[in-house]
Design an enzyme around this catalytic site. Sequence first.
Site, PDB file in Angstrom:
ATOM      1  N   GLU A 298     111.614  84.468  15.312  1.00  0.00           N
ATOM      2  CA  GLU A 298     110.519  85.202  16.133  1.00  0.00           C
ATOM      3  C   GLU A 298     110.584  84.653  17.728  1.00  0.00           C
ATOM      4  O   GLU A 298     111.217  83.738  17.852  1.00  0.00           O
ATOM      5  CB  GLU A 298     109.067  84.470  15.569  1.00  0.00           C
ATOM      6  CG  GLU A 298     108.919  84.932  14.345  1.00  0.00           C
ATOM      7  CD  GLU A 298     107.969  83.779  13.646  1.00  0.00           C
ATOM      8  OE1 GLU A 298     107.281  83.245  14.525  1.00  0.00           O
ATOM      9  OE2 GLU A 298     107.786  83.625  12.505  1.00  0.00           O
TER      10      GLU A 298
ATOM     11  N   LYS B 187     109.870  83.044  21.138  1.00  0.00           N
ATOM     12  CA  LYS B 187     108.918  81.792  21.357  1.00  0.00           C
ATOM     13  C   LYS B 187     108.117  82.268  22.520  1.00  0.00           C
ATOM     14  O   LYS B 187     108.529  82.171  23.582  1.00  0.00           O
ATOM     15  CB  LYS B 187     110.007  80.572  21.588  1.00  0.00           C
ATOM     16  CG  LYS B 187     109.030  79.377  21.665  1.00  0.00           C
ATOM     17  CD  LYS B 187     109.998  78.380  21.724  1.00  0.00           C
ATOM     18  CE  LYS B 187     109.102  76.863  21.867  1.00  0.00           C
ATOM     19  NZ  LYS B 187     108.358  76.778  22.824  1.00  0.00           N
TER      20      LYS B 187
ATOM     21  N   ASP C 200     105.783  82.100  25.457  1.00  0.00           N
ATOM     22  CA  ASP C 200     105.409  81.019  26.676  1.00  0.00           C
ATOM     23  C   ASP C 200     104.150  80.991  26.938  1.00  0.00           C
ATOM     24  O   ASP C 200     103.530  81.371  28.038  1.00  0.00           O
ATOM     25  CB  ASP C 200     106.342  81.066  27.721  1.00  0.00           C
ATOM     26  CG  ASP C 200     106.518  79.816  28.434  1.00  0.00           C
ATOM     27  OD1 ASP C 200     106.075  78.739  27.994  1.00  0.00           O
ATOM     28  OD2 ASP C 200     107.157  79.676  29.546  1.00  0.00           O
TER      29      ASP C 200
ATOM     30  N   TYR D  69     101.195  83.207  14.428  1.00  0.00           N
ATOM     31  CA  TYR D  69     102.400  82.870  13.831  1.00  0.00           C
ATOM     32  C   TYR D  69     102.528  81.682  12.859  1.00  0.00           C
ATOM     33  O   TYR D  69     103.634  81.611  12.092  1.00  0.00           O
ATOM     34  CB  TYR D  69     103.726  82.837  14.766  1.00  0.00           C
ATOM     35  CG  TYR D  69     103.304  81.733  15.815  1.00  0.00           C
ATOM     36  CD1 TYR D  69     103.096  80.304  15.441  1.00  0.00           C
ATOM     37  CD2 TYR D  69     102.933  81.903  17.145  1.00  0.00           C
ATOM     38  CE1 TYR D  69     102.921  79.297  16.671  1.00  0.00           C
ATOM     39  CE2 TYR D  69     102.555  80.995  18.277  1.00  0.00           C
ATOM     40  CZ  TYR D  69     102.661  79.560  17.785  1.00  0.00           C
ATOM     41  OH  TYR D  69     102.462  78.825  18.735  1.00  0.00           O
TER      42      TYR D  69
ATOM     43  N   LYS E 217     116.281  77.612  22.526  1.00  0.00           N
ATOM     44  CA  LYS E 217     115.912  78.033  23.876  1.00  0.00           C
ATOM     45  C   LYS E 217     116.835  78.726  24.726  1.00  0.00           C
ATOM     46  O   LYS E 217     118.104  78.868  24.526  1.00  0.00           O
ATOM     47  CB  LYS E 217     115.652  76.594  24.698  1.00  0.00           C
ATOM     48  CG  LYS E 217     114.531  75.860  24.149  1.00  0.00           C
ATOM     49  CD  LYS E 217     113.259  76.391  24.548  1.00  0.00           C
ATOM     50  CE  LYS E 217     112.012  75.413  24.857  1.00  0.00           C
ATOM     51  NZ  LYS E 217     112.047  74.484  25.869  1.00  0.00           N
TER      52      LYS E 217
ATOM     53  N   CYS F 100     104.820  88.686  65.038  1.00  0.00           N
ATOM     54  CA  CYS F 100     104.839  89.646  64.008  1.00  0.00           C
ATOM     55  C   CYS F 100     105.623  90.551  64.220  1.00  0.00           C
ATOM     56  O   CYS F 100     105.919  91.380  65.015  1.00  0.00           O
ATOM     57  CB  CYS F 100     103.172  89.976  64.043  1.00  0.00           C
ATOM     58  SG  CYS F 100     103.041  91.160  62.577  1.00  0.00           S
TER      59      CYS F 100
ATOM     60  N   CYS G  34     103.443  94.131  64.232  1.00  0.00           N
ATOM     61  CA  CYS G  34     102.591  94.463  65.434  1.00  0.00           C
ATOM     62  C   CYS G  34     103.127  93.983  66.623  1.00  0.00           C
ATOM     63  O   CYS G  34     102.531  94.196  67.845  1.00  0.00           O
ATOM     64  CB  CYS G  34     101.271  94.173  65.066  1.00  0.00           C
ATOM     65  SG  CYS G  34     100.711  92.834  65.165  1.00  0.00           S
TER      66      CYS G  34
ATOM     67  N   CYS H 213     100.107  85.965  61.758  1.00  0.00           N
ATOM     68  CA  CYS H 213     100.220  87.018  62.608  1.00  0.00           C
ATOM     69  C   CYS H 213      98.668  86.973  63.317  1.00  0.00           C
ATOM     70  O   CYS H 213      97.810  86.791  62.548  1.00  0.00           O
ATOM     71  CB  CYS H 213     100.251  88.429  62.177  1.00  0.00           C
ATOM     72  SG  CYS H 213      99.943  89.592  63.239  1.00  0.00           S
TER      73      CYS H 213
ATOM     74  N   CYS I 267      96.963  95.023  63.544  1.00  0.00           N
ATOM     75  CA  CYS I 267      98.275  95.109  62.791  1.00  0.00           C
ATOM     76  C   CYS I 267      98.289  95.794  61.376  1.00  0.00           C
ATOM     77  O   CYS I 267      97.620  95.847  60.532  1.00  0.00           O
ATOM     78  CB  CYS I 267      98.720  93.566  62.308  1.00  0.00           C
ATOM     79  SG  CYS I 267     100.142  93.467  61.476  1.00  0.00           S
TER      80      CYS I 267
HETATM   81  S1  IVH Z   1     105.731  77.800  15.090  1.00  0.00           S
HETATM   82  C1  IVH Z   1     105.011  73.126  13.424  1.00  0.00           C
HETATM   83  N1  IVH Z   1     106.308  79.996  16.193  1.00  0.00           N
HETATM   84  O1  IVH Z   1     106.090  76.391  20.672  1.00  0.00           O
HETATM   85  C2  IVH Z   1     104.861  73.888  14.798  1.00  0.00           C
HETATM   86  N2  IVH Z   1     105.672  78.040  17.695  1.00  0.00           N
HETATM   87  O2  IVH Z   1     107.771  74.040  20.807  1.00  0.00           O
HETATM   88  C3  IVH Z   1     104.969  75.383  14.325  1.00  0.00           C
HETATM   89  N3  IVH Z   1     105.587  78.678  20.220  1.00  0.00           N
HETATM   90  O3  IVH Z   1     103.818  74.437  19.667  1.00  0.00           O
HETATM   91  C4  IVH Z   1     105.234  76.362  15.490  1.00  0.00           C
HETATM   92  N4  IVH Z   1     106.165  80.828  19.581  1.00  0.00           N
HETATM   93  O4  IVH Z   1     103.319  76.425  20.908  1.00  0.00           O
HETATM   94  C5  IVH Z   1     105.890  78.833  16.583  1.00  0.00           C
HETATM   95  N5  IVH Z   1     106.762  82.103  17.102  1.00  0.00           N
HETATM   96  C6  IVH Z   1     106.285  80.799  17.313  1.00  0.00           C
HETATM   97  C7  IVH Z   1     106.039  80.187  18.505  1.00  0.00           C
HETATM   98  C8  IVH Z   1     105.647  78.743  18.684  1.00  0.00           C
HETATM   99  C9  IVH Z   1     105.555  79.875  20.656  1.00  0.00           C
HETATM  100  C10 IVH Z   1     105.102  77.396  20.583  1.00  0.00           C
HETATM  101  C11 IVH Z   1     104.217  76.628  20.177  1.00  0.00           C
HETATM  102  C12 IVH Z   1     104.626  75.440  19.576  1.00  0.00           C
HETATM  103  C13 IVH Z   1     105.801  75.170  20.499  1.00  0.00           C
HETATM  104  C14 IVH Z   1     106.866  74.107  19.986  1.00  0.00           C
END
Ligand code: IVH
Length: 705
Positions: free
Chosen positions: A129, A131, A133, A240, A328, A419, A422, A437, A443
């Site tokens: 999946e 990840k 942010d 998730y 990552k 500026c 202008c 400016c 302007c």
């Molecule tokens: S599973 C037991 N799935 O990443 C922890 N985490 O670095 C299970 N995160 O704390 C987490 N997308 O905030 C999981 N598809 C995903 C995720 C995900 C983002 C985050 C989450 C977690 C952190 C860990």
Amino acid sequence: MAADTSKIAIEDLTRAQAKTELGRLAKKLARLDLAYHAKDAPLVDDAEYDALKRRNAAIEARFAELKRGNSPSDKVGPPAAAGFAKIRHDVPMLSLDNAFAPEDVREFGQRLRRFLDMDAHAAIAFSAEPKIDGLSISLLYENGDFVRAATRGDGEEGEDVSANVRTIGEIPARLAGKVPVRIEVRGEIYMTKADFLAMNARQAAAEEKTFANPRNAAAGSLRQLDANVTKSRPLRFFAYTLGAYDGPALDSQTDLLDRLRHWGFAVNERARACADEEELLAYYAEIGRDRASLPYDIDGVVYKVDRFDLQRRLGFVSRSPRWAIAHKFPAERAETILTKIDIQVGRTGALTPVALLEPVNVGGVLVARATLHNEDEIKRKDIHEGDRVTVQRAGDVIPQIVEAVRTPGSRAYVFPEKCPVCGSAAVRPPGEAIRRCTGGLACDAQIVERLRHMVSRGAFDIEGLGEKNIEEFFALGWLKQPADLFRLASHAAVLEKREGWGEKSVQRLLAAIDARRTLPLERFIFGLGIRQVGEATARLLASHYGTLAHWTEAMDKAAAELAAFAGEKRKPELVGEAWKELVAIDQIGDAVASDIAAFFAAPHNRSALDDLANQTKAAPFEKPAATNEAVAGKTIVFTGTLTTMSRDEAKAGALALGAKVAGSVSKKTDLVVAGPGAGSKLADAEKHGVAVIDEAAWRKLARLD
Ligand code: IVH
């Protein structure tokens, strides 16, 4: 102080060096964590943070006996912040181990097989999946009804953000279909890149806090004491994983994602079943390619052993599950040549340097420009035009220059003092990072913003004239300066024929504009949009000088005196009479007076002001009739959300009673009126020992009830 050991290879560190460095890393990581989690304002990018964490872990691996009791390796997140009730998680919210290279992923697979006593080639099915942010959240549902929501906090205990979470549209209040008795749904609250940019633009226009990236914006928007603020922010959610669960048996992560979808949650559409590690790596490459075009930020992908029975057998090691790993993405960087530094003039007159680059591909996006933030940044990074530079996409949004390498033939850059749009002087007040400016009213870069401000409620208050209209008229060449607004009637015939307009709507608009040809002097002054001259200051000026003619005459003199003054220490009496009178007005100091003088010193502004004065009639200041001893002469600050009146109304009411209204709390403030969501001003009030009352008490004091 001990010498810096951070560049020494781990295997060459002495025990003493390792000990000192672990101490240093613990301190540094704690500082970075605080900035990131509690202040939503990261000090370094994720890659740099991860590198520090990795070095810390590697030193600990070599010198196990030196691992600190409160080692950064064991920390999951920030402790719950004060202000929200605490919630202890039934099932702890853990974090994930990280993989950076393909070998780490293959090693993860082999670790799983060894632990499960499987053959080295045995198949293990995974769920892969993106990840996301954002920030993780745990949602408790009982018999299908939403009960509460908690942030991760330190993994054991989080913050109760239920009221805020209830305002998020993508989080169902009730689950659909056959519901489990009790379930904790976990996932990520996030903001899309587009929503983030639009929200930051809105925040900036309202002179409110802006955020560094979508993650911080999401966290900052969720952790609001006033749920109404959260409601106004574009937050989203992907589900998730599970915490506590009491319901029909679930076999696998794939199965769970399916159920979550049926219960009414958004589940990431890029999640995919993978049969082995090589498929995981292909998935990583594919998502990496698409990363830039995804509507939300991701910082990697997550691999989970799909079968729940295997997950249970694998269990956890310290703070993370053995059955999952985060792979990552590297920070997206590339090298190119900076061909030229260009200056952009923002809507509020800020001069922002922009690096023009030989286009380069950074993580799938062709980058031809990068922000340089401000003058000092160019000096600090020692950037010349023509240098070879490293470009990075930070938070996946705005490209930045990481560093420059001096290249033969490069040219040192001199920041302009005029500026580029202008030609007015661009000034940088002492202690500030931004040069601006001074040609505000004339302007082209600023006219739309100036007009928007001019027609706003506290100023000319022209109803039905929105930003879109102003932009339209500007594009047509009808609005070159503020007074043109009062000459729009000459374009009526053309306007009526334009899409979205008709005879009625045009007449209505012209009538609304006409209705404001006469207005109180303080509104006229405020409408000019002079820096630091807000409603309260405009009123002070109007009250002191009385008429527009007196005021402009005095300001012209003050500006001329300041321009002619060459002395070192700017003692008011040495600058001149008009200047001295201006800075002597209570609450107008050298800084505000300088901004007013700069405005009057720019010939463009001066003629635009005269033109506007000819088109309108600024009525002389009228002393407030009704006074109220409890309030008259007092300096009041309003903060937070008021419920029975708007902030503008509250201010106008206070002014009408003879009070002064200020925008920030200082020792000169007499009273702070605070509604829900009040922030730093409360702390300032405490610092200066200023009395704080709520809205109800204010209504009594102002005799509104
Ligand atoms: S599973 C037991 N799935 O990443 C922890 N985490 O670095 C299970 N995160 O704390 C987490 N997308 O905030 C999981 N598809 C995903 C995720 C995900 C983002 C985050 C989450 C977690 C952190 C860990």
